[in-house]
Design a protein around this motif. Structure first.
Motif, PDB file in Angstrom:
ATOM      1  N   LEU A 133       3.548   4.142   5.830  1.00 35.60           N
ATOM      2  CA  LEU A 133       2.650   3.177   5.196  1.00 35.60           C
ATOM      3  C   LEU A 133       1.916   2.330   6.238  1.00 35.60           C
ATOM      4  O   LEU A 133       2.434   2.075   7.345  1.00 35.60           O
ATOM      5  N   PRO A 134       0.712   1.866   5.884  1.00 39.02           N
ATOM      6  CA  PRO A 134       0.009   0.918   6.753  1.00 39.02           C
ATOM      7  C   PRO A 134       0.865  -0.329   6.968  1.00 39.02           C
ATOM      8  O   PRO A 134       1.615  -0.754   6.095  1.00 39.02           O
ATOM      9  N   GLY A 135       0.731  -0.900   8.138  1.00 36.32           N
ATOM     10  CA  GLY A 135       1.608  -1.996   8.527  1.00 36.32           C
ATOM     11  C   GLY A 135       2.521  -1.565   9.648  1.00 36.32           C
ATOM     12  O   GLY A 135       2.993  -2.387  10.442  1.00 36.32           O
ATOM     13  N   GLY A 136       2.788  -0.255   9.687  1.00 33.17           N
ATOM     14  CA  GLY A 136       3.529   0.316  10.791  1.00 33.17           C
ATOM     15  C   GLY A 136       2.582   0.970  11.773  1.00 33.17           C
ATOM     16  O   GLY A 136       1.363   1.041  11.559  1.00 33.17           O
ATOM     17  N   ASP A 137       3.124   1.482  12.859  1.00 32.18           N
ATOM     18  CA  ASP A 137       2.279   2.134  13.867  1.00 32.18           C
ATOM     19  C   ASP A 137       1.829   3.517  13.431  1.00 32.18           C
ATOM     20  O   ASP A 137       0.801   4.014  13.915  1.00 32.18           O
ATOM     21  N   LEU A 138       2.595   4.158  12.531  1.00 29.93           N
ATOM     22  CA  LEU A 138       2.327   5.542  12.163  1.00 29.93           C
ATOM     23  C   LEU A 138       1.830   5.613  10.723  1.00 29.93           C
ATOM     24  O   LEU A 138       2.441   5.029   9.819  1.00 29.93           O
ATOM     25  N   THR A 139       0.745   6.307  10.513  1.00 23.82           N
ATOM     26  CA  THR A 139       0.231   6.556   9.156  1.00 23.82           C
ATOM     27  C   THR A 139       0.067   8.064   9.007  1.00 23.82           C
ATOM     28  O   THR A 139      -0.786   8.677   9.643  1.00 23.82           O
ATOM     29  N   TYR A 140       0.899   8.634   8.215  1.00 21.74           N
ATOM     30  CA  TYR A 140       0.937  10.083   8.037  1.00 21.74           C
ATOM     31  C   TYR A 140       1.508  10.388   6.656  1.00 21.74           C
ATOM     32  O   TYR A 140       2.004   9.499   5.948  1.00 21.74           O
ATOM     33  N   TYR A 141       1.466  11.658   6.271  1.00 17.91           N
ATOM     34  CA  TYR A 141       2.117  12.092   5.037  1.00 17.91           C
ATOM     35  C   TYR A 141       2.612  13.527   5.215  1.00 17.91           C
ATOM     36  O   TYR A 141       2.052  14.310   5.978  1.00 17.91           O
ATOM     37  N   LYS A 142       3.676  13.840   4.504  1.00 14.58           N
ATOM     38  CA  LYS A 142       4.247  15.193   4.478  1.00 14.58           C
ATOM     39  C   LYS A 142       4.635  15.508   3.036  1.00 14.58           C
ATOM     40  O   LYS A 142       5.255  14.690   2.346  1.00 14.58           O
ATOM     41  N   VAL A 143       4.282  16.707   2.594  1.00 13.39           N
ATOM     42  CA  VAL A 143       4.629  17.166   1.253  1.00 13.39           C
ATOM     43  C   VAL A 143       5.376  18.485   1.382  1.00 13.39           C
ATOM     44  O   VAL A 143       4.945  19.387   2.114  1.00 13.39           O
ATOM     45  N   ASP A 144       6.503  18.570   0.692  1.00 11.94           N
ATOM     46  CA  ASP A 144       7.310  19.786   0.746  1.00 11.94           C
ATOM     47  C   ASP A 144       7.674  20.196  -0.676  1.00 11.94           C
ATOM     48  O   ASP A 144       8.114  19.351  -1.482  1.00 11.94           O
ATOM     49  N   TYR A 145       7.492  21.469  -1.000  1.00 11.82           N
ATOM     50  CA  TYR A 145       7.814  21.984  -2.337  1.00 11.82           C
ATOM     51  C   TYR A 145       8.761  23.174  -2.197  1.00 11.82           C
ATOM     52  O   TYR A 145       8.556  24.057  -1.352  1.00 11.82           O
ATOM     53  N   GLN A 146       9.797  23.191  -3.026  1.00 11.60           N
ATOM     54  CA  GLN A 146      10.756  24.298  -3.016  1.00 11.60           C
ATOM     55  C   GLN A 146      11.038  24.740  -4.440  1.00 11.60           C
ATOM     56  O   GLN A 146      11.212  23.919  -5.348  1.00 11.60           O
ATOM     57  N   LEU A 147      11.112  26.045  -4.628  1.00  9.97           N
ATOM     58  CA  LEU A 147      11.442  26.639  -5.924  1.00  9.97           C
ATOM     59  C   LEU A 147      12.507  27.706  -5.711  1.00  9.97           C
ATOM     60  O   LEU A 147      12.360  28.585  -4.861  1.00  9.97           O
ATOM     61  N   LYS A 148      13.584  27.615  -6.496  1.00 13.00           N
ATOM     62  CA  LYS A 148      14.610  28.654  -6.525  1.00 13.00           C
ATOM     63  C   LYS A 148      14.696  29.172  -7.947  1.00 13.00           C
ATOM     64  O   LYS A 148      14.831  28.389  -8.897  1.00 13.00           O
ATOM     65  N   TRP A 149      14.639  30.496  -8.072  1.00 10.30           N
ATOM     66  CA  TRP A 149      14.653  31.120  -9.393  1.00 10.30           C
ATOM     67  C   TRP A 149      15.776  32.152  -9.429  1.00 10.30           C
ATOM     68  O   TRP A 149      15.838  33.042  -8.576  1.00 10.30           O
ATOM     69  N   SER A 158       7.422   3.340  22.153  1.00  3.82           N
ATOM     70  CA  SER A 158       8.203   2.760  21.061  1.00  3.82           C
ATOM     71  C   SER A 158       7.274   2.504  19.880  1.00  3.82           C
ATOM     72  O   SER A 158       6.224   1.867  20.042  1.00  3.82           O
ATOM     73  N   THR A 159       7.658   3.035  18.689  1.00  7.72           N
ATOM     74  CA  THR A 159       6.823   2.888  17.498  1.00  7.72           C
ATOM     75  C   THR A 159       7.645   2.339  16.343  1.00  7.72           C
ATOM     76  O   THR A 159       8.851   2.570  16.235  1.00  7.72           O
ATOM     77  N   ILE A 160       6.978   1.609  15.467  1.00  4.70           N
ATOM     78  CA  ILE A 160       7.561   1.108  14.225  1.00  4.70           C
ATOM     79  C   ILE A 160       6.954   1.897  13.075  1.00  4.70           C
ATOM     80  O   ILE A 160       5.726   2.042  12.984  1.00  4.70           O
ATOM     81  N   ASN A 161       7.819   2.392  12.202  1.00  5.64           N
ATOM     82  CA  ASN A 161       7.358   3.196  11.065  1.00  5.64           C
ATOM     83  C   ASN A 161       7.932   2.613   9.775  1.00  5.64           C
ATOM     84  O   ASN A 161       9.091   2.165   9.739  1.00  5.64           O
ATOM     85  N   ILE A 162       7.100   2.609   8.723  1.00  5.89           N
ATOM     86  CA  ILE A 162       7.544   2.181   7.385  1.00  5.89           C
ATOM     87  C   ILE A 162       7.462   3.410   6.477  1.00  5.89           C
ATOM     88  O   ILE A 162       6.447   3.645   5.818  1.00  5.89           O
ATOM     89  N   PRO A 163       8.497   4.243   6.465  1.00  2.00           N
ATOM     90  CA  PRO A 163       8.429   5.469   5.659  1.00  2.00           C
ATOM     91  C   PRO A 163       8.718   5.192   4.180  1.00  2.00           C
ATOM     92  O   PRO A 163       9.692   4.513   3.827  1.00  2.00           O
ATOM     93  N   ALA A 164       7.861   5.706   3.345  1.00  2.00           N
ATOM     94  CA  ALA A 164       8.069   5.666   1.894  1.00  2.00           C
ATOM     95  C   ALA A 164       8.247   7.101   1.414  1.00  2.00           C
ATOM     96  O   ALA A 164       7.548   8.016   1.872  1.00  2.00           O
TER      97      ALA A 164
END
Length: 760
Positions: A592-608, A557-563
């Protein structure tokens, strides 16, 4: 004794000197001969009342009035001791209309057309209308290329003064265009010119598009296309001398001959500006797309006139008039243009009127307007307003007109007409896999609740893999200056044991969050969010080692503070039927720190989107994703990227691409690359219908990451196929059929996928 008859009265009207009605005062009026018509109806049309004096003039007027009703085929007036007798013979009524042999049209639609021509059941039968209806019916068949059609009409007398009408239709065969000859072309091959035209000889798809069926309107449009082809290539003296259309004796084959004179090709020698310029000449010249030395092109000339007109319109000159006057030099084969500019009077907007929004509130539309009442008229602001209303996605059509205010030379009104569409939806997603069978999902959403423009989404998904219960709310105008506010409450249960392609684990996540969005300009906006969630993990018996290591480190069981932070740019020309422009999106999620999980994900999308022709649009789509942990922690495995399915690489099962474990189950990864090339075009024969769009696509992509034990099954995968999107009366339908290109024996394929939504 009855002394006056119709024949005598008509004779009296025509030759009053030969016969004259002895006038009398009408003591009473009686009607004889009526069967269906009420006596009161006759009295209402009769211009004679008890107490009136009946003479030649009033008698003629009475007969004329009763004939004009169309109810009677014979009318007589008789007198009997001061009593006026109106003797009539009614026309028969139409009891039934039958159509036999009609296959090209639906019978109900044919009957509706006959009704508009005045011929319908229960109406009075009029033979002149019957002949008119017969000709109209025949004309409908001629418009479909059935020149050999034969229509036989019979009328059958029935009891109670009624008739039955029968149309016997022998449609015959549809005439086809067998040859189109273009005579007089020297600089272009006939095939190149024929490609410009819509009409053509029978081909692979002409049975569906009907382009091999002659139509006078289609030929006129093709001749104009031919003229534009030459004028856009400098042939100012181009002329269509004549056209001949002939049909064989059996009414089956049509031959078209077009005689043209190409003339000489002209180049532009000079460009001048004249009139009341108002703006600096240098600025106006930048708007002229023709330059000395260029081969003349009418489309560039038209574009130049429009750009100058629109530029003056931005300063309030809504009725600016720009005319390009040519001066030809046939010897040098050159043409000079003088742009005469008359800006007219500067005008302002008196009133903005909105119609068609039966459900959506006025304020929801008005807050998207960039043109304001009482302000100077601006072409760019009008266009931007239309685009913003279009992007609301509440309407199937948005039309804006700017009529002048009567008796005012410096005012206009803005009329915004919208056509609403269903914005609520019960969405059902489905796909079929040879390993999983049918996969279902669903949600209930309302994009425009109570017409306020606010968004509410209630999702209840009870699929084998994903169980989701969520409530989302978004107010696009949380503040009056356009800041968006919203919240999410959710419970998500993931059971990968039902997915043969994904490593086995279960997650049960409960959480919520708030969101705020800030518009940066007309096309750009940013969105920030903060949440709190609890995730419970349950590993399967064959879970890979990395999943076991994660549970050993963080527990079940984990607590996460996602921003979250995202940026979006929407530069499309239309959200309803996109043909040009781009959309871009950057999405960042971090624990974010304060939760059990500290990670990041970046996603970029382009439609032309790029218009290839008036019908075909090229769409390029690219997506890049990257994630990792920080503060000495790794990216949680249930936050990994996945690829495969109808939103990424079609032809492969959902989430089936990328690293695999020893059991050939997908692990996901921290890097994702997905792209597609798609040609969008309308359904053949339905180019004006914006509810249906076809596409041919090439997809590619994969996921990279550590932990894979089957490297031979990793790497990029590609597929190609066709897809159709249909905004049907029952809701949006998306269907794709894809063929994987470089699949391996261990890949999990899903060639057919579709998504259907029931709208309300």
């Amino acid at each position: 004794m009855r002394v006056h008859h119709l024949a005598a009265l008509v004779l009296a009207c025509c030759t009053p000197a030969a016969w004259a009605l002895e006038s009398f005062v009408v003591k009473d009026i009686r009607v004889e001969g009526i069967q269906r018509t009420e006596a009161g109806t006759v009295f209402s049309y009769l211009p004679v009342k008890v107490g009136d004096t009946l003479d030649d003039e009033t008698a003629a007027a009475a007969i004329k009035a009763l004939y004009a009703t169309g109810f009677f085929k014979d009318v007589r007036l008789e007198a009997d001791n001061g009593v006026l007798l109106v003797v009539v013979e009614e026309r028969p009524a139409i009891a039934q209309i039958t159509i036999v042999g009609a296959k090209e049209f639906e019978k109900d639609k044919l009957k509706e057309g006959l009704k508009q021509a005045g011929l319908a059941e229960s109406r009075i039968f009029d033979r002149s209308l019957l002949e008119k209806a017969e000709q109209e019916l025949k004309q409908q068949y001629l418009s479909r290329g059935k020149y050999g059609v034969k229509i036989t009409t019979t009328t059958t007398p029935l009891d109670r003064n009624r008739v039955g009408i029968n149309f016997n239709v022998d449609e015959g065969r549809t005439a086809k265009i067998r040859r189109i000859n273009i005579v007089g072309n020297e600089n272009f091959k006939e095939k190149e010119l024929l490609d410009v035209m819509v009409l053509r000889t029978p081909g692979l798809l002409t049975w569906f598009t009907k382009e091999d069926q002659y139509s006078k309107q289609k030929l006129a449009a093709d001749l104009e296309s031919l003229r534009s082809f030459y004028l856009n290539r400098g042939y100012l003296e181009f002329n269509i001398e004549s056209t001949q259309v002939s049909i064989t004796a059996d009414m089956q084959d049509i031959y078209i001959t077009i005689n043209i004179v190409e003339g000489n090709q002209y180049t532009v020698s000079d460009i001048k500006l004249a009139g009341d310029l108002l703006l600096p000449e240098e600025e106006l010249r930048k708007l002229v797309k023709l330059a000395p030395g260029d081969v003349f092109a009418r489309e560039k000339l038209t574009e130049s006139v429009k750009l100058i007109t629109d530029r003056l319109g931005d300063d309030g000159y809504a009725f600016a008039n720009v005319n390009a006057s040519p001066h030809l030099d046939p010897e040098k084969r050159e043409v000079a243009f003088t742009f005469f500019i008359d800006p007219g009077r500067r005008v302002y907007v008196r009133r903005i009127n909105i119609t068609g929004n039966a459900r959506t509130r006025d304020e929801v539309i008005r807050r998207e307007m960039r043109q304001f009442e009482g302000g100077w008229y601006s072409t760019s602001k009008i266009n931007q307003s239309k685009l913003r209303i279009d992007r609301l996605n509440y309407f199937t059509a948005v039309n804006v007109e700017t009529p002048a205010v009567p008796d005012a030379t410096d005012q206009i009104d803005v009329h915004v007409e919208v056509k609403e569409k269903a914005t609520g939806a019960v969405m059902f997603g489905a796909g079929y896999s040879n390993m999983e069978g049918l996969i279902l999902s669903g949600s209930v959403a309302q994009d425009n609740i109570f017409g306020t423009g606010k968004f509410v989404n209630l999702m209840v998904n009870t699929g084998r893999v994903n169980k989701t219960y969520s409530l989302s709310y978004t107010d696009p105008y949380f503040t009056s200056d356009g800041i968006t506010g919203g919240f999410d409450i959710y419970k998500r249960v993931l059971n990968t044991s039902a997915l043969s392609s994904v490593s086995t684990f279960n997650t049960d996540t409960t959480g919520g969050g708030v969101r705020l969005g800030i518009p940066l300009n007309e096309n750009d906006s940013i969105m920030a969010g903060l949440g709190l969630e609890n995730t419970k993990l349950d590993l399967g018996p064959n879970s890979p080692q990395r999943n076991i290591d994660f549970v050993n480190e963080f527990g079940r069981s984990t607590i996460n503070i996602p921003a979250t932070l995202s940026w979006r740019r929407d530069g499309r020309d239309s959200a309803i039927w996109t043909t040009s422009g781009t959309t871009q999106r950057v999405f960042l999620e971090a624990g974010l720190p304060g939760g059990d999980l500290t990670y990041y994900k970046v996603d970029y999308q382009l439609k032309w989107y790029f218009p290839l022709t008036s019908l075909f649009t090229l769409m390029l789509n690219g997506e890049l994703g990257y994630g990792d942990g920080y503060n000495g922690k790794s990216l949680p495995f249930f936050k990994n990227f996945f690829a495969g399915g109808n939103t990424s690489v079609r032809g492969y099962n959902i989430s089936s691409l990328g690293p695999r474990d020893a059991n050939n189950r997908t692990l996901g990864g921290n890097k994702r690359v997905v792209g597609s090339i798609e040609i969008l075009f309308p359904m053949p024969g339905m180019k004006n219908d914006r509810s249906v769009r076809l596409s041919a696509f090439l997809d590619g992509g994969t996921v990279f990451g550590p932990g894979g034990t089957r490297p031979e099954l990793e790497g990029f995968r590609y597929s190609t196929g066709i897809a159709v999107t249909w905004i049907s009366p029952m809701g949006p339908l998306k269907v794709s059929v894809a063929q994987p290109i470089n699949n391996n024996p261990g890949d999990n394929l899903q060639r057919f996928q579709f998504q259907f939504g029931q709208q309300f």
